[in-house]
Scaffold this active site. Structure first.
Site, PDB file in Angstrom:
ATOM      1  N   CYS A  68      18.986 -41.957 -37.690  1.00 28.43           N
ATOM      2  CA  CYS A  68      18.517 -42.986 -36.759  1.00 28.43           C
ATOM      3  C   CYS A  68      19.434 -44.185 -36.893  1.00 28.43           C
ATOM      4  O   CYS A  68      19.827 -44.557 -37.997  1.00 28.43           O
ATOM      5  CB  CYS A  68      17.076 -43.383 -37.075  1.00 28.43           C
ATOM      6  SG  CYS A  68      16.421 -44.606 -35.910  1.00 28.43           S
ATOM      7  N   CYS A  92       5.164 -39.743 -44.225  1.00 26.10           N
ATOM      8  CA  CYS A  92       5.901 -40.609 -43.309  1.00 26.10           C
ATOM      9  C   CYS A  92       7.086 -41.256 -43.990  1.00 26.10           C
ATOM     10  O   CYS A  92       6.954 -41.789 -45.080  1.00 26.10           O
ATOM     11  CB  CYS A  92       5.054 -41.800 -42.902  1.00 26.10           C
ATOM     12  SG  CYS A  92       3.816 -41.441 -41.791  1.00 26.10           S
ATOM     13  N   GLU A 102      13.725 -32.434 -39.933  1.00 29.59           N
ATOM     14  CA  GLU A 102      12.460 -31.969 -40.466  1.00 29.59           C
ATOM     15  C   GLU A 102      11.320 -32.071 -39.460  1.00 29.59           C
ATOM     16  O   GLU A 102      11.299 -32.952 -38.608  1.00 29.59           O
ATOM     17  CB  GLU A 102      12.118 -32.752 -41.736  1.00 29.59           C
ATOM     18  CG  GLU A 102      13.110 -32.407 -42.821  1.00 29.59           C
ATOM     19  CD  GLU A 102      12.851 -33.135 -44.129  1.00 29.59           C
ATOM     20  OE1 GLU A 102      13.311 -32.630 -45.164  1.00 29.59           O
ATOM     21  OE2 GLU A 102      12.217 -34.189 -44.125  1.00 29.59           O
ATOM     22  N   CYS A 135       4.429 -33.077 -36.281  1.00 28.51           N
ATOM     23  CA  CYS A 135       5.263 -34.284 -36.279  1.00 28.51           C
ATOM     24  C   CYS A 135       6.711 -33.843 -36.056  1.00 28.51           C
ATOM     25  O   CYS A 135       7.288 -33.118 -36.872  1.00 28.51           O
ATOM     26  CB  CYS A 135       5.087 -34.987 -37.619  1.00 28.51           C
ATOM     27  SG  CYS A 135       6.077 -36.458 -37.782  1.00 28.51           S
ATOM     28  N   CYS A 139      15.797 -49.608 -39.890  1.00 29.19           N
ATOM     29  CA  CYS A 139      14.648 -50.289 -40.491  1.00 29.19           C
ATOM     30  C   CYS A 139      14.811 -50.146 -42.004  1.00 29.19           C
ATOM     31  O   CYS A 139      15.124 -49.066 -42.510  1.00 29.19           O
ATOM     32  CB  CYS A 139      13.337 -49.666 -40.029  1.00 29.19           C
ATOM     33  SG  CYS A 139      13.160 -49.742 -38.236  1.00 29.19           S
ATOM     34  N   CYS A 199      12.913 -47.455 -44.311  1.00 28.86           N
ATOM     35  CA  CYS A 199      12.831 -46.083 -43.784  1.00 28.86           C
ATOM     36  C   CYS A 199      13.995 -45.249 -44.300  1.00 28.86           C
ATOM     37  O   CYS A 199      15.158 -45.615 -44.137  1.00 28.86           O
ATOM     38  CB  CYS A 199      12.842 -46.119 -42.262  1.00 28.86           C
ATOM     39  SG  CYS A 199      12.973 -44.490 -41.504  1.00 28.86           S
TER      40      CYS A 199
HETATM   41  N1  SAH Z   1      11.437 -44.215 -34.898  1.00 26.15           N
HETATM   42  C1  SAH Z   1      10.060 -44.212 -34.580  1.00 26.15           C
HETATM   43  C2  SAH Z   1       9.323 -42.964 -35.019  1.00 26.15           C
HETATM   44  C3  SAH Z   1       9.639 -42.361 -36.347  1.00 26.15           C
HETATM   45  S1  SAH Z   1       9.051 -43.122 -37.790  1.00 26.15           S
HETATM   46  C4  SAH Z   1       9.381 -45.443 -35.119  1.00 26.15           C
HETATM   47  O1  SAH Z   1       9.985 -46.139 -35.901  1.00 26.15           O
HETATM   48  O2  SAH Z   1       8.266 -45.694 -34.691  1.00 26.15           O
HETATM   49  C5  SAH Z   1       7.281 -42.908 -37.795  1.00 26.15           C
HETATM   50  C6  SAH Z   1       6.573 -44.024 -38.559  1.00 26.15           C
HETATM   51  O3  SAH Z   1       6.831 -43.955 -39.979  1.00 26.15           O
HETATM   52  C7  SAH Z   1       7.026 -45.396 -38.099  1.00 26.15           C
HETATM   53  O4  SAH Z   1       5.937 -46.266 -37.942  1.00 26.15           O
HETATM   54  C8  SAH Z   1       7.893 -45.825 -39.254  1.00 26.15           C
HETATM   55  O5  SAH Z   1       8.062 -47.194 -39.308  1.00 26.15           O
HETATM   56  C9  SAH Z   1       7.134 -45.251 -40.437  1.00 26.15           C
HETATM   57  N2  SAH Z   1       7.919 -45.222 -41.681  1.00 26.15           N
HETATM   58  C10 SAH Z   1       9.253 -45.201 -41.822  1.00 26.15           C
HETATM   59  N3  SAH Z   1       9.589 -45.193 -43.129  1.00 26.15           N
HETATM   60  C11 SAH Z   1       8.444 -45.228 -43.833  1.00 26.15           C
HETATM   61  C12 SAH Z   1       8.138 -45.223 -45.231  1.00 26.15           C
HETATM   62  N4  SAH Z   1       9.081 -45.158 -46.150  1.00 26.15           N
HETATM   63  N5  SAH Z   1       6.833 -45.247 -45.585  1.00 26.15           N
HETATM   64  C13 SAH Z   1       5.867 -45.266 -44.649  1.00 26.15           C
HETATM   65  N6  SAH Z   1       6.101 -45.257 -43.324  1.00 26.15           N
HETATM   66  C14 SAH Z   1       7.367 -45.249 -42.923  1.00 26.15           C
HETATM   67 FE1  SF4 Z   2      14.530 -45.306 -36.994  1.00 20.23          FE
HETATM   68 FE2  SF4 Z   2      13.133 -45.180 -39.246  1.00 20.23          FE
HETATM   69 FE3  SF4 Z   2      13.205 -47.451 -37.849  1.00 20.23          FE
HETATM   70 FE4  SF4 Z   2      11.848 -45.339 -36.868  1.00 20.23          FE
HETATM   71  S1  SF4 Z   2      11.385 -46.475 -38.752  1.00 20.23           S
HETATM   72  S2  SF4 Z   2      13.290 -46.681 -35.749  1.00 20.23           S
HETATM   73  S3  SF4 Z   2      13.148 -43.651 -37.625  1.00 20.23           S
HETATM   74  S4  SF4 Z   2      14.964 -46.465 -38.850  1.00 20.23           S
END
Ligand code: SAH
Ligand code: SF4
Length: 387
Positions: free
Chosen positions: A137, A364, A90, A130, A141, A144
């Protein structure tokens, strides 16, 4: 067939010179494909006919196909691109202001952005795209949605750049003017620094005046903290950096951003210091997703201040975007405000990210795309229906 979207300018030049062409031909082709959005070599009228014919045989300009394209009530637009074998990624476009009013300046940018001749009075324009860097990934995390789906593969340069190429073409048609995308954030699906070579090659093209000509300050890589790759980025292509901190101590960060076990906070903060020596902006942006009862207490805010006390930075507090079975809740407005006020009172800039495109699941961490997981984890259902 060579996909020319896989090349930065140097690579395209070498490739064409290898065919006996003059180096300046590469710039011409670059202008056609990236600035005019042309994919038909036959229409590249300032190239010799023989070169046009040869390119038509030997090369393509090919972005991933579009599976879905939706626009939110607030103007946010989301594309789902087909990257093969059941996978989708996306890309989200977030417009602010009015393109006819000139571009919005970043707070530390030169005046030229404010003084666009012929601009009409009104809210200045910013168009942020974006972009995704991987299918899924691997970093897991826990809050996420992309991380929960598991990892399939890295995107190619053409798949990364194809998102920008396609968006710019479509947005010009939709009336956003000649520069619809003024800022790029690598904050879509995936960890950009885990796909280092392809991401930096794509960054080269974003920054190249013969292509998109974006300034380094307006291209942001967001990382969960891959320390060695942060150093490599500083050397190879220093753009603006956002670091996904999300926790002020190792115990908590180990749990919610598991890569912390490999690169703990002390090393991460030292890497931020090193990055700042070459960064185009004189601060790091720390992203912090606000999880109710997990990382959002006043005590967490105070620990955070202690952690960053030697690092020039800004905070971007992200309201958690829930998804099915996430196991987390968003912070209450009161705890978010209290947390932010502690940072502000200590003299920091702390913004709360506006949630845009809620009605199309474009916020996000909601970029679920569609991932055929190669690591054996459960695949999440696609959360965007075909338009
Ligand atoms: N992998 C990279 C970039 C992609 S995620 C990273 O982790 O930085 C972009 C941002 O969205 C990151 O700060 C991530 O932690 C945040 N993010 C992920 N899941 C989310 C969620 N469910 N709600 C809000 N932010 C989230
Ligand atoms: Fe990967 Fe999501 Fe963690 Fe970013 S926030 S490093 S996309 S698992």
């Amino acid at each position: 067939m060579q996909n020319l979207l896989d090349f930065n300018l140097l690579q395209l030049t070498n490739w064409l010179v290898g065919q006996g062409e003059k180096p300046f031909r590469a710039k011409q082709v670059f202008h056609w494909m990236h600035q005019s959005g042309e994919s038909d070599f036959g229409k590249m009228t300032d190239l010799a006919k023989s070169l046009r014919e040869w390119l038509s045989q030997a090369a393509v300009i090919h972005a991933p196909g579009v599976l879905a394209d939706r626009t939110s009530e607030d103007g946010t637009r989301k594309w789902l691109f087909d990257v093969g074998t059941g996978n989708g990624i996306e890309t989200v476009f977030i417009p602010e202001g009015n393109p006819a009013c000139g571009e919005a300046a970043e707070e530390d940018e030169p005046q030229r952005y404010r003084l666009r001749p012929g601009a009409v009075d009104g809210p200045r324009y910013r168009g942020t795209l974006c972009i995704s860097s991987q299918v899924g990934c691997a970093l897991e995390c826990t809050f996420c949605s992309t991380g929960r789906q598991g990892f399939n593969r890295n995107l190619t340069v053409a798949e990364i750049l194809g998102q920008l190429w396609h968006a710019v073409r479509e947005l010009k048609k939709a009336g956003y003017g000649e520069r619809p995308v003024t800022n790029v954030v690598m904050m879509g699906m995936g960890e950009p620094l885990a796909n280092f070579e392809n991401v930096v090659t794509a960054l080269d093209v974003m920054l190249d005046d013969n292509a998109y000509g974006l300034s380094r300050r307006r291209v942001t890589v967001s990382t969960s903290g891959l320390v060695p790759a942060m150093d490599r980025l500083a050397q190879r292509c220093p753009v603006a950096l956002a670091v996904s901190l999300h926790a002020p101590n190792d115990g908590l960060r180990d749990r919610i951003v598991p890569i912390n076990k490999k690169y703990p906070l002390k090393e991460l903060m030292a890497a931020c210091q090193r990055y700042l020596q070459v960064a185009p902006r004189d601060f790091i942006t720390f992203e912090y997703v606000m999880l109710n009862g997990v990382n959002d207490s006043p005590e967490h805010a105070r620990q955070l201040l202690e952690l960053v006390k030697d690092t020039p930075c800004k905070f971007n507090l992200i309201p958690f975007n829930p998804f099915t079975d996430s196991g987390y809740e968003k912070s209450t407005p009161e705890s978010l405000r209290t947390f932010r006020d502690i940072l502000i009172q200590a003299g920091y800039v702390a913004t709360t990210r506006k949630t845009r495109g809620d009605d199309i699941d474009a916020a996000c961490g909601q970029l679920a795309g569609q991932v055929a997981d190669k690591t054996g984890r459960v695949m999440k259902r696609i959360n965007m229906e075909a338009a």
